[in-house]
Enzyme design. Structure first.
Site, PDB file in Angstrom:
ATOM      1  N   LYS A 152       0.820  -1.212   0.000  1.00 28.19           N
ATOM      2  CA  LYS A 152       0.000   0.000   0.000  1.00 28.19           C
ATOM      3  C   LYS A 152       0.850   1.257   0.000  1.00 28.19           C
ATOM      4  O   LYS A 152       0.419   2.308  -0.474  1.00 28.19           O
ATOM      5  CB  LYS A 152      -0.939  -0.013   1.215  1.00 28.19           C
ATOM      6  CG  LYS A 152      -2.056  -1.030   1.124  1.00 28.19           C
ATOM      7  CD  LYS A 152      -3.082  -0.855   2.211  1.00 28.19           C
ATOM      8  CE  LYS A 152      -2.557  -1.223   3.564  1.00 28.19           C
ATOM      9  NZ  LYS A 152      -3.604  -1.187   4.613  1.00 28.19           N
ATOM     10  N   ARG A 153       2.070   1.153   0.510  1.00 30.30           N
ATOM     11  CA  ARG A 153       2.947   2.323   0.573  1.00 30.30           C
ATOM     12  C   ARG A 153       3.421   2.731  -0.816  1.00 30.30           C
ATOM     13  O   ARG A 153       3.584   3.919  -1.103  1.00 30.30           O
ATOM     14  CB  ARG A 153       4.154   2.017   1.480  1.00 30.30           C
ATOM     15  CG  ARG A 153       5.046   3.211   1.755  1.00 30.30           C
ATOM     16  CD  ARG A 153       6.032   2.894   2.849  1.00 30.30           C
ATOM     17  NE  ARG A 153       6.873   1.756   2.534  1.00 30.30           N
ATOM     18  CZ  ARG A 153       8.013   1.844   1.825  1.00 30.30           C
ATOM     19  NH1 ARG A 153       8.413   3.007   1.368  1.00 30.30           N
ATOM     20  NH2 ARG A 153       8.739   0.770   1.592  1.00 30.30           N
TER      21      ARG A 153
END
Length: 517
Positions: free
Chosen positions: A268-269
């Protein structure tokens, strides 16, 4: 099909519904990861195929990482995808509660039993001591892991040594000769490195994942644990806990991780598409995303000629599912493939269905207001019929639809559309205005006549006036008209757009652009 017979797990709550019981157990620590849907799909497909039950359990024992609203996002996104559960925190069930934070009293007897039987011990080492220990192990290039300073010591004995913490944790006492092999439905016989003395109860009284997952899966009668391959190294710890506690372990299936094109794990980063909420925001259909996830790590069906059938429903996927067919190699998350699938599914939607699905996106883009009139909705369905084959994302509709709701004398002309206008654009618009002005509309008393305001009649009149009359090639003849009607270089079909707008609106738009030339 292979490996389809479940191993029944005894449950303290008695007989639980379903010949197989599977679960997905996300942690509410932020936007749900697309991997949650990926795991839910495979769990649910097998559960439905076998007439079993699918559970949603919230694993919220890591209190420091909780994000408010994340749990509701899990509920909303999985329901949006149609991956619905039979038991869970929001709907209850025979094994409630389904949040780990509400089950703390459930874990205590298991911890006490492990302590009493010598399979676990209290550890009073401070976080500072543990950090220094790991640093020294890394400096000496030794395997990292707890050095068992607290094993066999009373609290008083340990207090006399450095690095003491008043609040102990509880650790597993892993034997040196522990068996680390286990059977996997996807990968066959597997083994993992020997685990160290894993913490199973934290200083705050909350269990760690490793204890909670074993206890909860047992108490909820889970027959198959399906999770990502990153948990392979933890499985021997869980099998050991099952053995110590005298419990029948479930069957294990470790799914391959989703990967980027460079083979790295999707995070997700770094990847917006790792957020499950991103797909709805970007205008993907839920059935297209489910279809796409079903192609990851699993082969498509074959038609009678041996060709791949890549477009399918969840029900079709579930019916043919077999653990033996799961590919253990991490699949590439190919957004181009998803875009193609999304376009296919958009084209297969009924017109009314697509129109209703587009409405929230058009309202978000302020193309339509919160309470559109019946006339606006009727026009929208006509417009959607023109653009259904021209979209890969639902978000693309706003730019195509907006001109149909603009004021006729205030259509915003894009810079690239105005730039392509040639020197003869004014003469072209003059000729078009004359030709269309002579064409009767539906209110001129000639309904049914080929000369009424219909796309075919509009095209015929304009070809006669511009292509034959002015000697223009169609590409150059109709470009200024497209710019006047839509303000865009690329737009829905021109003549059909004019029919939807009506004669008066069309002439006003042509005259408005003509006045600027």
């Amino acid at each position: 099909m292979s490996e389809q017979t479940p191993t029944t797990s005894a449950s303290p709550t008695g007989d639980l519904p379903g010949p197989v019981r599977l679960r997905v157990a996300p942690s509410p620590t932020g936007d749900p990861h697309v991997g949650t849907a990926y795991m839910a799909l495979f769990n649910l497909a097998f559960a439905r195929q076998q007439g079993g039950r699918f559970l949603l359990r919230v694993e919220d024992t890591d209190r420091a990482r909780l994000v408010e609203g994340s749990e509701q996002q899990v509920f909303d996104t999985l329901r949006w995808l149609g991956l619905t559960w039979d038991e869970g925190p929001d709907i209850g069930g025979p094994c409630a509660p389904y949040r780990q934070s509400e089950r703390l009293t459930t874990y205590a007897p298991y911890v006490e039993r492990l302590l009493a039987e010598g399979h676990a011990y209290r550890c009073w080492c401070s976080t500072e001591r543990l950090a220094a220990m790991r640093e020294e192990q890394q400096r000496l290039k030794q395997p990292t892991g707890y050095d068992r300073l607290c094993v066999g010591k009373t609290e008083e004995e340990r207090r006399a040594l450095p690095g003491f913490s008043e609040t102990p944790v509880v650790r597993m006492l892993v034997p040196d000769d522990v068996e680390t092999g286990f059977d996997d439905l996807i990968r066959g016989r597997m083994s993992a490195p020997r685990p160290d003395d894993q913490v199973i109860l934290k200083a705050d009284g909350f269990p760690t994942y490793h204890l909670a997952v074993v206890v909860d899966d047992h108490e909820m009668g889970i027959t198959h644990v399906v999770r990502g391959e990153e948990w392979v190294s933890s499985t021997p710890k869980h099998v050991l806990l099952y053995r110590w506690l005298g419990l029948e372990p479930p069957r294990f299936a470790h799914m391959p991780l989703l990967r980027n094109e460079n083979k790295s794990k999707i995070s997700k980063r770094k990847n917006p598409e790792a957020r499950l909420t991103w797909f709805e925001e970007e205008g993907y259909l839920p059935e297209a995303l489910v279809n796409f996830l079903g192609l990851l790590a699993y082969p498509p069906a074959q038609d009678a000629e041996g060709h791949d059938v890549e477009v399918f429903t969840f029900e079709e996927f579930s019916q043919r599912f077999d653990w033996a067919d799961v590919n253990p190699v991490g699949p590439i998350f190919d957004l181009k493939k998803l875009d193609w699938l999304n376009g296919v599914h958009i084209r297969e939607l009924a017109l009314a269905d697509l129109t209703s699905r587009l409405l929230p996106y058009l309202q978000r883009a302020e193309v339509l207001g919160p309470n559109p009139s019946l006339g606006e909705l009727a026009r929208l369905e006509q417009v959607v019929a023109l653009i259904q084959t021209r979209m890969a994302h639902l978000t693309e509709a706003a730019d195509l639809v907006a001109p149909f709701y603009a004021a006729d004398d205030a259509v915003e002309v894009a810079d690239d559309a105005r730039a392509q206008l040639k020197d003869d654009a004014a003469a072209t618009l003059d000729a078009a205005l004359a030709a269309l002005g002579d064409l009767p509309d539906e209110h001129d008393g000639v309904l049914g006549s080929e000369a009424t305001w219909r796309a075919e009649a509009i095209e015929a009149a304009l070809r006669t006036a511009l292509v034959e009359g002015l000697g223009l090639k169609p590409k150059f003849a109709f470009g200024p008209l497209r710019t006047a009607v839509s303000g865009r270089r690329v737009s829905p079909p021109l003549f059909e757009s004019m029919e939807i707008l009506g004669k008066g609106a069309t002439l006003t738009r042509l005259a408005t652009l003509r006045a600027t030339l």
